[in-house]
Enzyme design. Structure first.
Site, PDB file in Angstrom:
ATOM      1  N   SER A 136      11.349 -31.236  25.257  1.00 40.69           N
ATOM      2  CA  SER A 136      12.387 -30.222  25.389  1.00 40.69           C
ATOM      3  C   SER A 136      13.537 -30.700  26.258  1.00 40.69           C
ATOM      4  O   SER A 136      13.344 -31.413  27.249  1.00 40.69           O
ATOM      5  CB  SER A 136      11.799 -28.949  26.004  1.00 40.69           C
ATOM      6  OG  SER A 136      12.814 -28.015  26.330  1.00 40.69           O
ATOM      7  N   GLU A 192      14.901 -28.906  28.257  1.00 43.58           N
ATOM      8  CA  GLU A 192      14.712 -28.268  29.561  1.00 43.58           C
ATOM      9  C   GLU A 192      14.264 -29.271  30.622  1.00 43.58           C
ATOM     10  O   GLU A 192      14.401 -29.018  31.813  1.00 43.58           O
ATOM     11  CB  GLU A 192      13.679 -27.146  29.445  1.00 43.58           C
ATOM     12  CG  GLU A 192      14.166 -25.921  28.692  1.00 43.58           C
ATOM     13  CD  GLU A 192      15.167 -25.098  29.495  1.00 43.58           C
ATOM     14  OE1 GLU A 192      15.010 -24.988  30.720  1.00 43.58           O
ATOM     15  OE2 GLU A 192      16.104 -24.544  28.883  1.00 43.58           O
ATOM     16  N   TYR A 232       8.528 -24.110  32.528  1.00 46.02           N
ATOM     17  CA  TYR A 232       8.461 -24.655  31.174  1.00 46.02           C
ATOM     18  C   TYR A 232       8.956 -26.105  31.155  1.00 46.02           C
ATOM     19  O   TYR A 232       8.333 -26.998  30.577  1.00 46.02           O
ATOM     20  CB  TYR A 232       9.302 -23.801  30.225  1.00 46.02           C
ATOM     21  CG  TYR A 232       9.385 -24.319  28.808  1.00 46.02           C
ATOM     22  CD1 TYR A 232       8.375 -24.048  27.897  1.00 46.02           C
ATOM     23  CD2 TYR A 232      10.490 -25.059  28.374  1.00 46.02           C
ATOM     24  CE1 TYR A 232       8.457 -24.530  26.586  1.00 46.02           C
ATOM     25  CE2 TYR A 232      10.571 -25.529  27.075  1.00 46.02           C
ATOM     26  CZ  TYR A 232       9.558 -25.263  26.188  1.00 46.02           C
ATOM     27  OH  TYR A 232       9.635 -25.728  24.900  1.00 46.02           O
TER      28      TYR A 232
END
Length: 320
Positions: free
Chosen positions: A125, A127, A148
């Site tokens: 990801s 992120e 996350y």
């Protein structure tokens, strides 16, 4: 005929990947914690539910993973399992870290233990990167700003470690935001599109949002699952950033969506500070050049076209 095992088959990406692999002639096994009672609505919407062989697998449980791998003997495994909401990860940090990092480790260790020549794709990801001052690529350091993101960064390094230590063909796709009509409304893009369409049809509701001064690179999920597949067709395993290379603000996303429906967004949107995250990424900027060069993959659908596709699908109840 190749055989693929998709862990997390019930989600958005799992459904589109199933369809892609089936179209390519694969035998597809779809893994879920409880294949007897799980909701496979997305597979059904894409018309592939009857073609996917469903298996129960708990990626937290090494024994469960190993049993399925030895039974199915897949050529490729796609790890799409785990808690998938950034916002929810602040409320459930332990569950998020366990479902993503322990699940990835179980798959890697089971592949190593099995001795089978299995190729593993791991869903990473954007992120992991945190705030971006400039466009990030595969060599940019990780600075995650959510549980996350921390979990995805952990899984990334697990994959890198097993690839180096045990010569397993394992790679991570560091995917930026990608959307489709299969998204749930807990994702802000779907929340915006669904509310705007209801308002266009006569609803008098207000769309309540948190921070809209964030910038993201949004792509089209059906294109992104093709990049996943391409990674496992290479001669050597490598990690890739997958993105459009175009970033817009969430505010612009809202404006484009409402204008497409001939609505003035300022009349229908209000804000709630409680929807702000404890920490958030202000801007996501991506450089997908490596994927363009090595995979010959390039996103065709970018922000405005994506938003229009999502609205047309929502209004016509079509799952593209």
């Amino acid at each position: 005929m190749k055989t693929a095992l998709i862990c997390g088959v019930s989600g958005q990406d799992g459904a589109y990947l199933s369809k892609l692999l089936l179209d390519k002639g694969y035998q597809v096994y779809g893994g879920s914690r409880d294949a007897q009672s799980s909701n496979f609505e997305n597979l059904n919407r894409l018309g592939v539910l009857e073609l996917v062989k469903l298996v129960s697998i708990s990626v937290h449980d090494f024994r469960s993973v190993l049993q399925v791998i030895m039974k199915v003997k897949p050529d490729e495994i796609y790890n799409l399992a785990g808690q998938s909401s950034v916002a929810l990860s602040f409320e459930q940090p332990v569950e998020t870290l366990e479902s993503i990092s322990v699940g990835t480790l179980s798959l890697l260790e089971a592949i190593r233990f099995s001795g089978l020549p299995i190729k593993l794709y791991n869903a990473g990801s954007s992120e992991c990167f945190g705030n971006a001052i400039e466009a990030v690529d595969e060599n940019t350091a990780f600075r995650p700003r959510s549980p996350y993101g921390v979990a995805k960064a952990t899984a990334f390094w697990e994959v890198a470690n097993y690839r180096e230590a045990y010569k397993i063909f394992a790679c991570t796709g560091i995917l930026f935001n990608h959307e489709s009509p299969l998204r749930k409304e807990r994702f802000v893009t779907k929340k915006i599109i669904a509310a705007a369409c209801r308002i266009a049809k006569g609803s008098n509701e207000r769309l309540v949002l948190g921070n809209i001064n964030i910038w993201r690179d949004w792509g089209w999920a059906p294109e992104y699952v093709e990049a996943m597949w391409l990674m496992l067709q290479q001669s050597e395993p490598e990690d890739f950033v997958i993105a459009t290379g175009e970033t817009i603000s969430l505010k612009d996303f809202i404006i484009i969506a409402f204008e497409y429906l001939n609505l003035d967004w300022t009349k229908y949107v209000s804000f709630d500070d409680s929807l702000f995250r404890p920490t958030d990424i202000e801007k996501g900027l991506a450089n997908p050049q490596k994927a363009n060069n090595k995979l010959k993959w390039k996103a065709k659908i970018k922000s405005r076209n994506l938003i229009e596709l999502l609205i047309d699908s929502e209004l016509n109840s079509k799952y593209l």
